[in-house]
Design a protein around this motif. Structure first.
Motif, PDB file in Angstrom:
ATOM      1  N   GLN A 332     -67.629 -41.750  35.280  1.00  0.00           N
ATOM      2  CA  GLN A 332     -68.086 -42.614  34.188  1.00  0.00           C
ATOM      3  C   GLN A 332     -66.952 -43.444  33.603  1.00  0.00           C
ATOM      4  N   TRP A 333     -65.723 -42.933  33.631  1.00  0.00           N
ATOM      5  CA  TRP A 333     -64.606 -43.659  33.040  1.00  0.00           C
ATOM      6  C   TRP A 333     -63.529 -44.026  34.058  1.00  0.00           C
ATOM      7  N   ARG A 334     -63.828 -43.827  35.314  1.00  0.00           N
ATOM      8  CA  ARG A 334     -62.849 -44.130  36.363  1.00  0.00           C
ATOM      9  C   ARG A 334     -62.557 -45.623  36.451  1.00  0.00           C
ATOM     10  N   GLU A 335     -63.582 -46.442  36.286  1.00  0.00           N
ATOM     11  CA  GLU A 335     -63.422 -47.885  36.423  1.00  0.00           C
ATOM     12  C   GLU A 335     -63.524 -48.631  35.097  1.00  0.00           C
ATOM     13  N   LYS A 336     -63.979 -47.965  34.041  1.00  0.00           N
ATOM     14  CA  LYS A 336     -64.172 -48.663  32.773  1.00  0.00           C
ATOM     15  C   LYS A 336     -62.845 -48.935  32.085  1.00  0.00           C
ATOM     16  N   GLU A 337     -62.793 -50.061  31.354  1.00  0.00           N
ATOM     17  CA  GLU A 337     -61.626 -50.346  30.535  1.00  0.00           C
ATOM     18  C   GLU A 337     -61.623 -49.431  29.312  1.00  0.00           C
ATOM     19  N   ARG A 338     -60.446 -48.909  28.970  1.00  0.00           N
ATOM     20  CA  ARG A 338     -60.317 -48.048  27.800  1.00  0.00           C
ATOM     21  C   ARG A 338     -60.187 -48.915  26.549  1.00  0.00           C
ATOM     22  N   PRO A 339     -60.922 -48.601  25.508  1.00  0.00           N
ATOM     23  CA  PRO A 339     -60.883 -49.440  24.305  1.00  0.00           C
ATOM     24  C   PRO A 339     -59.570 -49.310  23.531  1.00  0.00           C
ATOM     25  N   VAL A 340     -59.114 -50.422  22.955  1.00  0.00           N
ATOM     26  CA  VAL A 340     -57.982 -50.405  22.031  1.00  0.00           C
ATOM     27  C   VAL A 340     -58.459 -49.740  20.743  1.00  0.00           C
ATOM     28  N   LEU A 341     -57.722 -48.738  20.249  1.00  0.00           N
ATOM     29  CA  LEU A 341     -58.216 -47.977  19.101  1.00  0.00           C
ATOM     30  C   LEU A 341     -57.241 -48.004  17.942  1.00  0.00           C
ATOM     31  N   ILE A 342     -57.760 -47.651  16.776  1.00  0.00           N
ATOM     32  CA  ILE A 342     -56.929 -47.378  15.610  1.00  0.00           C
ATOM     33  C   ILE A 342     -57.337 -46.035  15.052  1.00  0.00           C
ATOM     34  N   TYR A 575     -48.480 -38.669  36.180  1.00  0.00           N
ATOM     35  CA  TYR A 575     -49.715 -39.095  35.525  1.00  0.00           C
ATOM     36  C   TYR A 575     -49.701 -40.602  35.297  1.00  0.00           C
ATOM     37  N   PRO A 576     -50.810 -41.306  35.600  1.00  0.00           N
ATOM     38  CA  PRO A 576     -50.830 -42.767  35.521  1.00  0.00           C
ATOM     39  C   PRO A 576     -50.874 -43.282  34.087  1.00  0.00           C
ATOM     40  N   LEU A 577     -50.552 -44.563  33.912  1.00  0.00           N
ATOM     41  CA  LEU A 577     -50.519 -45.173  32.583  1.00  0.00           C
ATOM     42  C   LEU A 577     -51.879 -45.081  31.899  1.00  0.00           C
ATOM     43  N   SER A 578     -52.960 -45.161  32.662  1.00  0.00           N
ATOM     44  CA  SER A 578     -54.300 -45.113  32.075  1.00  0.00           C
ATOM     45  C   SER A 578     -54.598 -43.775  31.423  1.00  0.00           C
ATOM     46  N   SER A 579     -53.782 -42.758  31.706  1.00  0.00           N
ATOM     47  CA  SER A 579     -53.999 -41.434  31.118  1.00  0.00           C
ATOM     48  C   SER A 579     -53.108 -41.171  29.919  1.00  0.00           C
ATOM     49  N   ILE A 580     -52.148 -42.050  29.647  1.00  0.00           N
ATOM     50  CA  ILE A 580     -51.120 -41.787  28.644  1.00  0.00           C
ATOM     51  C   ILE A 580     -51.506 -42.405  27.308  1.00  0.00           C
ATOM     52  N   VAL A 604     -43.445 -50.697  24.060  1.00  0.00           N
ATOM     53  CA  VAL A 604     -43.543 -49.354  24.636  1.00  0.00           C
ATOM     54  C   VAL A 604     -45.007 -48.939  24.753  1.00  0.00           C
ATOM     55  N   ALA A 605     -45.785 -49.162  23.707  1.00  0.00           N
ATOM     56  CA  ALA A 605     -47.165 -48.660  23.665  1.00  0.00           C
ATOM     57  C   ALA A 605     -48.082 -49.353  24.660  1.00  0.00           C
ATOM     58  N   VAL A 606     -47.800 -50.608  25.042  1.00  0.00           N
ATOM     59  CA  VAL A 606     -48.707 -51.281  25.978  1.00  0.00           C
ATOM     60  C   VAL A 606     -48.690 -50.627  27.353  1.00  0.00           C
ATOM     61  N   PHE A 607     -47.644 -49.858  27.651  1.00  0.00           N
ATOM     62  CA  PHE A 607     -47.614 -49.144  28.929  1.00  0.00           C
ATOM     63  C   PHE A 607     -48.310 -47.798  28.766  1.00  0.00           C
ATOM     64  N   GLY A 608     -49.563 -47.856  28.413  1.00  0.00           N
ATOM     65  CA  GLY A 608     -50.398 -46.681  28.206  1.00  0.00           C
ATOM     66  C   GLY A 608     -51.792 -47.137  27.820  1.00  0.00           C
ATOM     67  N   HIS A 642     -53.464 -50.541  33.751  1.00  0.00           N
ATOM     68  CA  HIS A 642     -54.107 -49.250  34.000  1.00  0.00           C
ATOM     69  C   HIS A 642     -54.367 -48.964  35.473  1.00  0.00           C
ATOM     70  N   LYS A 643     -54.508 -50.008  36.285  1.00  0.00           N
ATOM     71  CA  LYS A 643     -54.857 -49.783  37.692  1.00  0.00           C
ATOM     72  C   LYS A 643     -53.765 -50.193  38.664  1.00  0.00           C
ATOM     73  N   GLY A 644     -52.724 -50.873  38.158  1.00  0.00           N
ATOM     74  CA  GLY A 644     -51.656 -51.322  39.040  1.00  0.00           C
ATOM     75  C   GLY A 644     -50.721 -50.201  39.441  1.00  0.00           C
ATOM     76  N   ASP A 645     -49.695 -50.550  40.213  1.00  0.00           N
ATOM     77  CA  ASP A 645     -48.679 -49.592  40.652  1.00  0.00           C
ATOM     78  C   ASP A 645     -47.503 -49.639  39.684  1.00  0.00           C
ATOM     79  N   PHE A 646     -47.127 -48.486  39.172  1.00  0.00           N
ATOM     80  CA  PHE A 646     -46.073 -48.377  38.166  1.00  0.00           C
ATOM     81  C   PHE A 646     -44.769 -47.982  38.841  1.00  0.00           C
ATOM     82  N   TYR A 647     -43.693 -48.668  38.475  1.00  0.00           N
ATOM     83  CA  TYR A 647     -42.373 -48.391  39.035  1.00  0.00           C
ATOM     84  C   TYR A 647     -41.384 -48.116  37.906  1.00  0.00           C
ATOM     85  N   ARG A 648     -40.676 -47.012  38.016  1.00  0.00           N
ATOM     86  CA  ARG A 648     -39.580 -46.734  37.096  1.00  0.00           C
ATOM     87  C   ARG A 648     -38.311 -47.381  37.656  1.00  0.00           C
ATOM     88  N   LEU A 649     -37.624 -48.174  36.851  1.00  0.00           N
ATOM     89  CA  LEU A 649     -36.463 -48.933  37.308  1.00  0.00           C
ATOM     90  C   LEU A 649     -35.141 -48.342  36.821  1.00  0.00           C
TER      91      LEU A 649
END
Length: 765
Positions: A332-342, A575-580, A604-608, A642-649
């Protein structure tokens, strides 16, 4: 490389009982020897199949070896690489299983009794596990082993996914004998490697500084991490480890990663024997664990996932990120965009009423925020942390129109409404405790310790789980609630299950976690579109087990951006950015007192998953305008992040002085047409050396236009090939900017100060 036509296969060579699992990326080869013991022959990069890999079985006569075959001085289990080792029948290393029998013996001799190969992947009873949508996505090999004297049977289940270098393994035990036995040790994964030339990487820390990357070369003996905290995999050690060759970097070299799909007591260790064989094991912690198994009963171990990479730590991470995206997170949430929250917690704590909450939501909605989350304090007689837990109904003194009225007002703003729960805990000052004091976990005749003025409910008792489910179901049914923040704020002490006898007291920790999983299952069955964000005093339960129910997990209660760089860097190992779960919070920060610019907090927060922990009314007009732009920026790039490939530099844990207290990472879209690079400076130093960022994951032939966000740079607007950005590097300092600072100008990050950052946005042109 991934292929749409990838296929996972099991080559079975029945004439010598060999099994070769391969998908073109990885190979796993095991063999049953003449004595019926399962031997590990090879795990690593894919190799071509052959009829007989028996040459990989190494035996040698060694002094002091014990030998199970009379007259044979070569055959000793101590010197064989095994799939399911036991102690006491000539192998003196840590076993994968230990079973106590009626006569007190722990000696077993599990021998091959059969196998089967199935397309797809079966579910595990009562436990979270990876899944497939179609059978063609994986293949599963099941190996049955039997201990003849006791009749106890073990089924080892290996699943290989078709399109990624990832496998899972678990063990199921069934008592087919006539007498009860007690399982006191059962490892989900046991992997014997042919040498010990590896660096052991773990994620360790504490509350507010979770998942720091710690590395140490393997040495003779045992290197182990684990948790005995009962209700969570813990802030202290994460149930995931990596073994890397000493020359491995983020971008190259061999790395093996393993993670447990489990949220309770665990252990993961590597034992190096005197002959340089490294044995990696992972499973439920054996201390305090005993499972009583009557005749006809069975027990299923949690699942372990493991991956092989020849492309360094980033390659290993990509394998685990893809596993989470495709086979762990619910459909149900594998492909959905996660909402920006407060979230209102740091804005109000317990000091709120309905109008104050709606005012926060209204202001946030104008900034583009999509979800308002009401945190602790909405229920029972909750005005501080000493009361109310266990009484899950709205406090009408604060919310006179109940949750339904508040949710409606938030929904009328065009926002989703979310709610905080801590369902596993109870305060003594609560109606639930007064009615059922026996539902609290405690040992009769012993003191009951508390944490944060709360106690742990006995989720090993199905009546307790039923009651909490009914309360939560009633709340979620009466209001339009699309999100739940599921918190858990203390570990288990004085563990004792008064509903069961003495022979079952070693089961309480595991049964507790099974109860937690069961509650998740029931709620998601009743409310399938609900987002559950996991939380355990921040990141105390960040594991693959919880991600099977919670597509995102609050990474840490520490919202300081500088601290979060390290926390999120370490978390990304598995763990991927979409989970953080990552939010912009108020300053001075409530955990560290540090003041960090809105720019860096955002970068910092946008990478999650991205959100806010503050009251917008406390922001200036200039800051509100910036937040509006930041939210729009995140929404524009959310899918890639959320779906791209993340690289630590550049690692924040790197002690190289040339990196000048810096950190960098980047995410690249799957089609490699766009990317975002995060460039961070923790501390400003005078006369700093020039630096370059060597990017990764780009298409060498594509030309990218670079746009700088949140800082200045002489390369803003310039176009580079992907090859140039990866090989020559991207300037992250330049002479003209540095020299201008000396004359009172600005450097490439703007006015020089600590904790600065900027983002480089790359778009194909």
């Amino acid at each position: 490389m991934r292929s749409a036509n990838a296929e996972a296969r099991v080559f079975v060579h029945a004439e010598n009982n060999e099994f070769h699992l391969t998908n073109g990326q990885v190979s796993y080869i095991l063999r049953i020897n003449d004595q019926g013991k399962a031997l590990q022959l090879y795990y690593g990069a894919a190799v071509e199949d052959r009829d007989d890999f028996g040459y990989l079985v190494e035996m040698q006569r060694r002094s002091t070896a014990s030998c199970p075959i009379e007259g044979n001085l070569f055959y000793s289990l101590e010197h064989l690489r095994q799939e399911f080792p036991e102690y006491g029948t000539t192998d003196y290393r840590m076993p994968a299983i230990s079973v106590v029998q009626a006569n007190g013996s722990r000696i077993t001799d599990f021998r091959f009794a059969g196998y089967r190969v199935d397309n797809g992947k079966p579910k595990l009873g009562g436990l979270p596990s990876a899944y497939v949508d179609e059978d063609r996505e994986a293949v599963t090999l099941s190996i049955e082993l039997v201990d003849a004297p006791t009749g106890v049977a073990v089924t080892l289940m290996y699943t290989l996914f078709a399109d990624m270098p990832v496998m899972t393994r678990s063990a199921a035990v069934r008592n087919n004998g006539n007498a009860a036995v007690d399982i006191e040790r059962l490892m989900s994964l046991s992997l014997d490697l042919p040498d010990d030339d590896y660096v052991f990487t773990q994620l360790t820390g504490s509350w507010a500084r979770e998942r720091s990357v710690v590395r140490d070369h393997l040495h003779p003996g045992i290197q182990q991490i684990g948790s005995l905290r009962g209700s969570a995999s813990s802030h202290i050690h994460n149930p995931a480890v990596a073994l890397a060759r000493p020359d491995a970097t983020e971008s190259c070299g061999e790395v093996i990663g393993a993670a447990l799909v489990y949220s309770g007591n665990f252990e993961a260790h590597v034992e190096v024997d005197p002959f340089a064989v490294a044995r990696l094991q992972m499973g439920i912690a054996d201390f305090g664990f005993t499972w009583h198994l009557e005749p006809g009963a069975d027990f299923q171990s949690p699942e372990a996932a493991f991956a092989y990479s020849s492309q360094g730590y980033n390659g290993m991470s990509h394998a685990f990120h893809d596993l989470v995206h495709r086979h762990i997170v619910r459909k149900q949430w594998r492909e959905k965009e996660r909402p920006v929250l407060i979230n209102n917690w740091e804005a109000t704590y317990f000091d709120f009423d309905e109008d104050k909450l709606v005012a926060i939501a209204s202001k946030a909605q104008k900034l583009g925020v999509e979800l308002f989350v009401l945190d602790d304090g909405w229920f029972g007689e909750r005005s501080d942390d000493k009361a109310g837990l266990g009484d899950w109904s709205a406090n009408l003194k604060r919310l006179p129109h109940g949750l339904k009225g508040l949710a409606q007002r938030v929904n009328d703003l065009g926002m989703m409404f979310g709610l905080w729960f801590e369902p596993e805990m109870v305060n003594k000052n609560s109606d639930l405790y007064r009615a059922h004091p026996d539902w609290m976990l405690s040992t009769p005749g012993r003191n009951a310790s508390h944490g944060r003025n709360e106690y742990v409910l006995n989720f090993a008792n199905s009546q307790v789980v039923d009651n909490i489910y009914e309360q939560m179901h009633a709340v979620l049914s009466t209001a339009n609630i699309g999100y739940v923040k599921w918190d858990m704020n203390r570990y288990i002490t004085e563990a004792f299950d008064i509903t069961r006898g003495a022979e079952h007291q070693g089961e309480v920790f595991h049964r507790y976690i099974l109860g937690v999983y069961a509650l998740h299952e029931r709620l998601l069955e009743a409310f399938p579109d609900l987002i559950i964000e996991g939380c355990a005093s921040g990141g105390g339960r960040f594991d693959l087990g919880m991600l099977c129910y919670s597509p995102q997990i609050w990474a840490s209660d520490d919202t300081d951006a500088v601290e979060r760089m390290s926390i999120q860097y370490g978390t990304s190992m598995f763990y991927p950015l979409s989970s953080i779960g990552s939010h912009v919070s108020i300053v001075p920060n409530h955990q560290t007192g540090r003041e960090v610019s809105l720019n860096t907090r955002t970068n910092v927060a946008v990478f999650g998953t991205f959100g806010y922990e503050l009251d917008p009314a406390a922001l200036s007009e200039q800051e509100l305008a910036q937040v509006s732009k930041d939210v729009a920026f995140f929404k524009k790039h959310r899918e890639m992040i959320h779906k791209g490939d993340f690289y630590r530099l550049i690692s924040p844990f790197n002690k190289n002085p040339r990196h000048n207290d810096s950190m960098a990472w980047m995410v690249v879209s799957k089609d490699r047409r766009s990317a975002i690079v995060g460039d961070y400076r923790m501390l400003e130093h005078p006369m700093s050396p020039f630096t370059r960022l060597y990017l990764q994951g780009l298409d060498p032939t594509t030309r990218y236009r670079v746009t700088v966000r949140g800082g200045a740079s002489t390369i803003d607007g310039m176009v580079f090939s992907g090859e140039e950005l990866m090989r020559v590097g991207m300037l992250s300092t330049d002479a003209s900017a540095s020299s201008s600072a000396e004359a009172g100008g600005v450097n490439n990050l703007g006015d020089p100060h600590d904790f600065d950052s900027r983002l480089f946005v790359l778009e194909a042109c």
